[in-house]
Design an enzyme around this catalytic site. Structure first.
Site, mmCIF file in Angstrom:
data_model
loop_
_atom_site.group_PDB
_atom_site.id
_atom_site.type_symbol
_atom_site.label_atom_id
_atom_site.label_comp_id
_atom_site.label_asym_id
_atom_site.label_seq_id
_atom_site.Cartn_x
_atom_site.Cartn_y
_atom_site.Cartn_z
ATOM 1 C CG HIS A 170 -2.016 -0.972 1.131
ATOM 2 N ND1 HIS A 170 -2.810 -1.243 2.243
ATOM 3 C CD2 HIS A 170 -2.456 -1.974 0.075
ATOM 4 C CE1 HIS A 170 -3.659 -2.089 1.833
ATOM 5 N NE2 HIS A 170 -3.515 -2.663 0.316
ATOM 6 C CB ALA A 215 0.969 -8.489 17.228
HETATM 7 N N1 APR Z 1 -2.108 -7.158 18.041
HETATM 8 C C1 APR Z 1 -2.565 -7.881 17.146
HETATM 9 N N2 APR Z 1 -3.697 -7.393 16.474
HETATM 10 C C2 APR Z 1 -4.006 -6.168 16.853
HETATM 11 C C3 APR Z 1 -3.668 -5.479 17.843
HETATM 12 C C4 APR Z 1 -2.609 -5.936 18.622
HETATM 13 N N3 APR Z 1 -1.798 -5.242 19.367
HETATM 14 N N4 APR Z 1 -4.262 -4.106 17.896
HETATM 15 C C5 APR Z 1 -4.953 -4.318 16.894
HETATM 16 N N5 APR Z 1 -5.152 -5.546 16.369
HETATM 17 C C6 APR Z 1 -6.015 -5.839 15.287
HETATM 18 C C7 APR Z 1 -7.585 -5.516 15.179
HETATM 19 O O1 APR Z 1 -8.259 -6.268 15.971
HETATM 20 C C8 APR Z 1 -7.742 -5.410 13.737
HETATM 21 O O2 APR Z 1 -8.259 -6.924 13.398
HETATM 22 O O3 APR Z 1 -5.640 -5.526 13.858
HETATM 23 C C9 APR Z 1 -6.588 -5.273 12.874
HETATM 24 C C10 APR Z 1 -6.478 -3.903 12.445
HETATM 25 O O4 APR Z 1 -7.126 -3.765 11.443
HETATM 26 P P1 APR Z 1 -7.423 -2.519 10.646
HETATM 27 O O5 APR Z 1 -7.266 -1.305 11.538
HETATM 28 O O6 APR Z 1 -8.826 -2.561 9.688
HETATM 29 O O7 APR Z 1 -6.137 -2.422 9.817
HETATM 30 P P2 APR Z 1 -5.696 -3.202 8.255
HETATM 31 O O8 APR Z 1 -6.358 -4.639 8.267
HETATM 32 O O9 APR Z 1 -4.182 -3.267 8.210
HETATM 33 O O10 APR Z 1 -6.418 -2.352 7.205
HETATM 34 C C11 APR Z 1 -6.077 -2.612 5.901
HETATM 35 O O11 APR Z 1 -7.198 -0.861 5.238
HETATM 36 O O12 APR Z 1 -7.719 1.492 5.074
HETATM 37 C C12 APR Z 1 -6.750 0.687 4.816
HETATM 38 O O13 APR Z 1 -4.918 0.729 3.512
HETATM 39 C C13 APR Z 1 -5.550 0.872 4.740
HETATM 40 O O14 APR Z 1 -3.567 -0.704 4.720
HETATM 41 C C14 APR Z 1 -4.894 -0.484 5.440
HETATM 42 C C15 APR Z 1 -6.045 -1.549 4.780
#
Ligand code: APR
Length: 270
Positions: free
Chosen positions: A111, A254
């Site tokens: 991204h 994580a």
């Molecule tokens: N450890 C593990 N998982 C975690 C933690 C943690 N400490 N904190 C949050 N999470 C999890 C949440 O439960 C959630 O399922 O990480 C996930 C984050 O999800 P999103 O906020 O949706 O992020 P992501 O999946 O990376 O988004 C994908 O969306 O908006 C676009 O381009 C942007 O790259 C991004 C894409």
């Protein structure tokens, strides 16, 4: 999952891997989109409509990089990258630089990256550390141009109005005001999809870490890897939207779960 059966690994990471470093996730309660609709800051249309707002949004995130450090999950993945004798590819959806600062090398930013810029005038991409946004205050009036005629809101201006021209100048073609964040916005094609597809088809193990599984094409990688014969593992705080496609699931932070998994894998290496 015995590591003796595994040679080729693909790891997909998302915002959750950086959460414990203090980088806000997208869809959590303190999510980055809070206060901003996705369409207002993360689409090409938004950039045409209100470049000042989009620049400010990404400038704030770029500045934040200087205040955060890689966490135990980034470090564990960098260790795996250094020690794993087989094929390995870390595909991150994150635009921060924490994987590479932890030492990961076999890494791809599907991204884009906050520390990269893209000139729309000459199509070059280059490293970018500082702000891209217009100056915060409307500068000296320039003949024929004013804050209001540029579309900027009161108290703001576009960089092309800056009298010193020091910001948002392409280092390659020197055009001012045409440099945008090198971020893949909604509606744009993620980077290196061919390389990712190839790695997924060869993978023995696919691991998804810290992603909600809400955004395609990344959300579909687990199904491609499975279809091509890989075992699948999810490490996340909670079940993702695609959790049913994973053979194994480890739920927890994580920073705890990733080092645990990496240690187990590396210690049992054939
Ligand atoms: N450890 C593990 N998982 C975690 C933690 C943690 N400490 N904190 C949050 N999470 C999890 C949440 O439960 C959630 O399922 O990480 C996930 C984050 O999800 P999103 O906020 O949706 O992020 P992501 O999946 O990376 O988004 C994908 O969306 O908006 C676009 O381009 C942007 O790259 C991004 C894409």
């Amino acid at each position: 999952m015995a590591s003796a059966d595994v040679r080729n690994i693909v790891i997909l990471t998302g915002a959750g891997v950086s959460a414990e470093s203090g980088v806000a996730t997208f869809r959590g309660p303190d999510g980055l989109w809070e206060g901003h609709r996705v369409e207002d800051v993360a689409t090409p249309e938004a950039f045409v409509r209100d470049p000042a707002l989009v620049h400010q949004f990404y400038d704030a995130r770029r500045a934040r990089l200087g205040e955060v450090e890689p966490n135990a999950a980034h470090r564990a993945l960098a260790r795996l990258d250094a020690e794993w004798p087989g094929e390995l590819l870390i595909v991150t959806q994150n635009v921060d630089d924490l994987h590479e600062r932890a030492g990961a090398k076999r890494l791809l930013h599907m991204h884009g990256e906050l520390t990269s810029a893209w000139c729309l005038a000459c199509d070059e991409r280059f490293p970018w550390r500082g702000p891209m946004a217009p100056s915060a205050v409307c500068p000296e009036p320039v003949e024929g141009l004013s804050c209001s005629s540029s579309g900027a809101r009161e108290g703001q201006s576009f960089d092309k109005l800056r009298t010193d021209g020091s910001v948002n100048r392409c280092p390659s073609c020197e055009t001012v005001g045409m440099v945008r964040p090198d971020i893949v916005w909604f509606g744009e094609m993620p980077y290196e999809m061919e390389r990712i597809d190839e790695a997924l088809t060869k993978a023995d193990l696919f691991v998804s870490i810290g992603t909600s599984g809400a955004v395609y094409p990344a959300a579909g990688f687990v199904q491609t890897a499975r279809y091509c014969g890989a075992r699948t593992l999810e490490i996340n705080l909670e079940p993702s939207q695609g959790s049913i496609f994973f053979d194994e699931r480890h739920y927890g932070p994580a920073g705890v779960e990733v080092p645990k998994w990496v240690t187990e894998l590396v210690d049992n290496m054939a």
